[in-house]
Motif scaffolding. Structure first.
Motif, PDB file in Angstrom:
ATOM      1  N   PRO A 164      20.974   8.612 -20.070  1.00  0.00           N
ATOM      2  CA  PRO A 164      20.037   8.856 -20.136  1.00  0.00           C
ATOM      3  C   PRO A 164      18.977   8.156 -18.788  1.00  0.00           C
ATOM      4  CG  PRO A 164      19.812   6.098 -21.282  1.00  0.00           C
ATOM      5  CD  PRO A 164      21.325   6.252 -20.648  1.00  0.00           C
ATOM      6  N   GLY A 165      17.791   9.276 -18.959  1.00  0.00           N
ATOM      7  CA  GLY A 165      16.815   8.948 -17.486  1.00  0.00           C
ATOM      8  C   GLY A 165      16.710   9.928 -16.781  1.00  0.00           C
ATOM      9  N   PRO A 166      16.128   9.910 -15.921  1.00  0.00           N
ATOM     10  CA  PRO A 166      15.904  11.582 -14.909  1.00  0.00           C
ATOM     11  C   PRO A 166      17.700  11.633 -15.063  1.00  0.00           C
ATOM     12  CG  PRO A 166      14.213   9.435 -14.355  1.00  0.00           C
ATOM     13  CD  PRO A 166      15.545   8.888 -15.065  1.00  0.00           C
ATOM     14  N   ASP A 196       0.542   1.553 -17.139  1.00  0.00           N
ATOM     15  CA  ASP A 196       1.381   1.206 -16.002  1.00  0.00           C
ATOM     16  C   ASP A 196       2.215  -0.087 -15.405  1.00  0.00           C
ATOM     17  OD1 ASP A 196       0.816   3.963 -16.028  1.00  0.00           O
ATOM     18  OD2 ASP A 196      -1.347   3.639 -14.774  1.00  0.00           O
ATOM     19  N   ALA A 197       1.144  -0.755 -15.652  1.00  0.00           N
ATOM     20  CA  ALA A 197       2.283  -1.998 -15.449  1.00  0.00           C
ATOM     21  C   ALA A 197       3.675  -2.754 -15.382  1.00  0.00           C
ATOM     22  CB  ALA A 197       1.304  -3.941 -15.359  1.00  0.00           C
ATOM     23  N   HIS A 198       3.928  -1.650 -16.348  1.00  0.00           N
ATOM     24  CA  HIS A 198       5.461  -2.098 -16.884  1.00  0.00           C
ATOM     25  C   HIS A 198       6.250  -0.763 -16.911  1.00  0.00           C
ATOM     26  CE1 HIS A 198       4.953  -6.695 -18.351  1.00  0.00           C
ATOM     27  NE2 HIS A 198       3.277  -5.739 -18.733  1.00  0.00           N
ATOM     28  N   PRO A 199       7.156  -0.794 -16.367  1.00  0.00           N
ATOM     29  CA  PRO A 199       7.915   0.188 -15.958  1.00  0.00           C
ATOM     30  C   PRO A 199       9.474   0.953 -16.858  1.00  0.00           C
ATOM     31  CG  PRO A 199       8.971  -0.997 -14.518  1.00  0.00           C
ATOM     32  CD  PRO A 199       7.393  -1.185 -14.963  1.00  0.00           C
ATOM     33  N   ARG A 200       9.528   2.137 -17.087  1.00  0.00           N
ATOM     34  CA  ARG A 200      10.674   2.341 -18.345  1.00  0.00           C
ATOM     35  C   ARG A 200      11.566   1.456 -17.854  1.00  0.00           C
ATOM     36  NH1 ARG A 200      10.386   7.243 -20.833  1.00  0.00           N
ATOM     37  NH2 ARG A 200       8.319   6.610 -21.358  1.00  0.00           N
ATOM     38  N   ASP A 201      11.866   1.865 -19.015  1.00  0.00           N
ATOM     39  CA  ASP A 201      13.432   0.860 -19.651  1.00  0.00           C
ATOM     40  C   ASP A 201      14.323   1.514 -20.181  1.00  0.00           C
ATOM     41  OD1 ASP A 201      16.048  -1.031 -19.994  1.00  0.00           O
ATOM     42  OD2 ASP A 201      14.728  -2.535 -21.246  1.00  0.00           O
ATOM     43  N   TRP A 202      14.698   2.254 -19.018  1.00  0.00           N
ATOM     44  CA  TRP A 202      15.776   4.027 -20.269  1.00  0.00           C
ATOM     45  C   TRP A 202      16.751   3.366 -21.262  1.00  0.00           C
ATOM     46  CZ3 TRP A 202      14.110   8.385 -20.647  1.00  0.00           C
ATOM     47  CH2 TRP A 202      13.162   8.790 -20.430  1.00  0.00           C
ATOM     48  N   PRO A 203      17.201   1.887 -20.284  1.00  0.00           N
ATOM     49  CA  PRO A 203      18.644   2.361 -20.691  1.00  0.00           C
ATOM     50  C   PRO A 203      18.174   1.361 -22.348  1.00  0.00           C
ATOM     51  CG  PRO A 203      19.175   0.676 -18.647  1.00  0.00           C
ATOM     52  CD  PRO A 203      18.008   1.403 -19.432  1.00  0.00           C
TER      53      PRO A 203
END
Length: 318
Positions: free
Chosen positions: A312-314, A269-276
């Motif tokens: 990419p992404g939401p 949980d400590a590292h958010p997604r890097d979509w690029p």
């Protein structure tokens, strides 16, 4: 978040995959487990005690999966033109985790509190004519087209050893947990994984397993250094579960091992997604496969399947 468990055969990665998935499900978090190991034992580790799991394997339905996911993407002429690395673009059918769609409805089955998908076994009909990583194409396509959000989890039990690098699937995760026993063989896979992961900026963390004392822990610290995240001690609870006689669920798992599972989730949980970055890796491995074999196999220029305008992404869901 997407989590992979890797390690030497016999290290306990399937057991850890199951424990972590159950830990997440017990908290009420949306979670999906995927058995991506050539030895399909994750359902059993999750508590399935029947001979057959009624879950159609992804590897046996790749044509249908491709047809569904390509949607109306004009860059993909047919399912035959779609390979396991084909990235999504405008018009592709994107997925929400455990969404109300045909793919999840067909392939997900519950084992206890955990939704599970399986790649399928490597059987006699595959011998000499196919590799197991062709079956894993279903997992790669699924993850490429999945738009999962914060607080949602996909946990994949990967193939053992360095076989995990035989496809670009190893770049599809937010973090990879490498399960290592406190032995020289146990940490050998770590060194291979560390070097490949660094090349692509893949986050890895080592989980020591079957630790019996300070000497074991010191050995792991000497061998893997700061990559050692936490460790699990030898577990009578796990042994009882493997023999079908564990009672009380995870509440009765040894306190130290329960705390280790908490550390794993906090780390995820400590590292958010890097979509690029995730999409960049998908495109890179697609182009690699196109040049290496897929252009010749399909008679097409598969680089044209990459949509430069796709974000990419939401936001892609809208």
């Amino acid at each position: 978040m997407r989590v992979a468990f890797v390690g030497k055969g016999g290290s306990g990665k399937t057991t850890l995959s199951a424990l972590f998935t159950r830990h997440l499900a017990r908290s009420g978090a949306p979670v999906l487990a995927i058995d991506g190991d050539i030895n399909q034992h994750l359902a059993e580790a999750l508590g399935h005690d029947e001979d057959h799991l009624d879950a159609p394997p992804l590897g046996a339905h790749l044509p249908q999966i491709k047809e569904y996911l390509r949607g109306t993407n004009p860059r993909i002429a047919s399912r035959e033109a779609m390979i396991k690395t084909t990235p999504p673009g405008r018009g592709s059918r994107l997925l929400r985790l455990l969404g109300d769609d045909a793919l999840h409805a067909r392939h997900v089955r519950r084992v206890g509190d955990v939704p599970l998908m399986v790649t399928g076994e490597f059987d006699e009909s595959d011998l000499g004519v196919a590799c197991y990583h062709s079956k894993l194409g279903g997992v790669e396509l699924y993850l490429n087209h999945l738009v999962d959000g914060p607080g949602e989890y996909v946990v994949v039990d990967m193939t053992a050893g360095a076989d995990a690098f035989a496809s670009g699937l190893f770049t599809r995760f937010d973090i990879t947990f490498l399960v290592a026993e406190p032995t020289r063989k146990g940490v050998s896979v770590y060194r291979q994984y560390r070097d490949h992961a660094r090349e692509f900026g893949i986050r890895i963390a080592v989980i020591g397993n079957k630790v019996t004392g300070e000497d074991d822990l010191l050995f792991l610290k000497e061998q893997v250094g700061d990559d050692l995240l936490t460790h699990l001690v030898h577990s009578p609870w796990v042994r009882a579960a493997e023999q079908g006689r564990a009672e009380g669920g995870l509440d009765t798992l040894e306190p130290h091992n329960r705390h280790a599972l908490t550390i794993l989730r906090e780390t995820v949980d400590a590292h958010p997604r890097d979509w690029p970055a995730l999409h960049r890796h998908a495109v890179e491995f697609h182009l690699r496969n196109a040049r290496a074999w897929a252009d010749e196999a399909t008679g097409l220029d598969l680089a044209a399947q990459v949509d430069p305008e796709f974000v990419p992404g939401p936001t892609a869901l809208t």
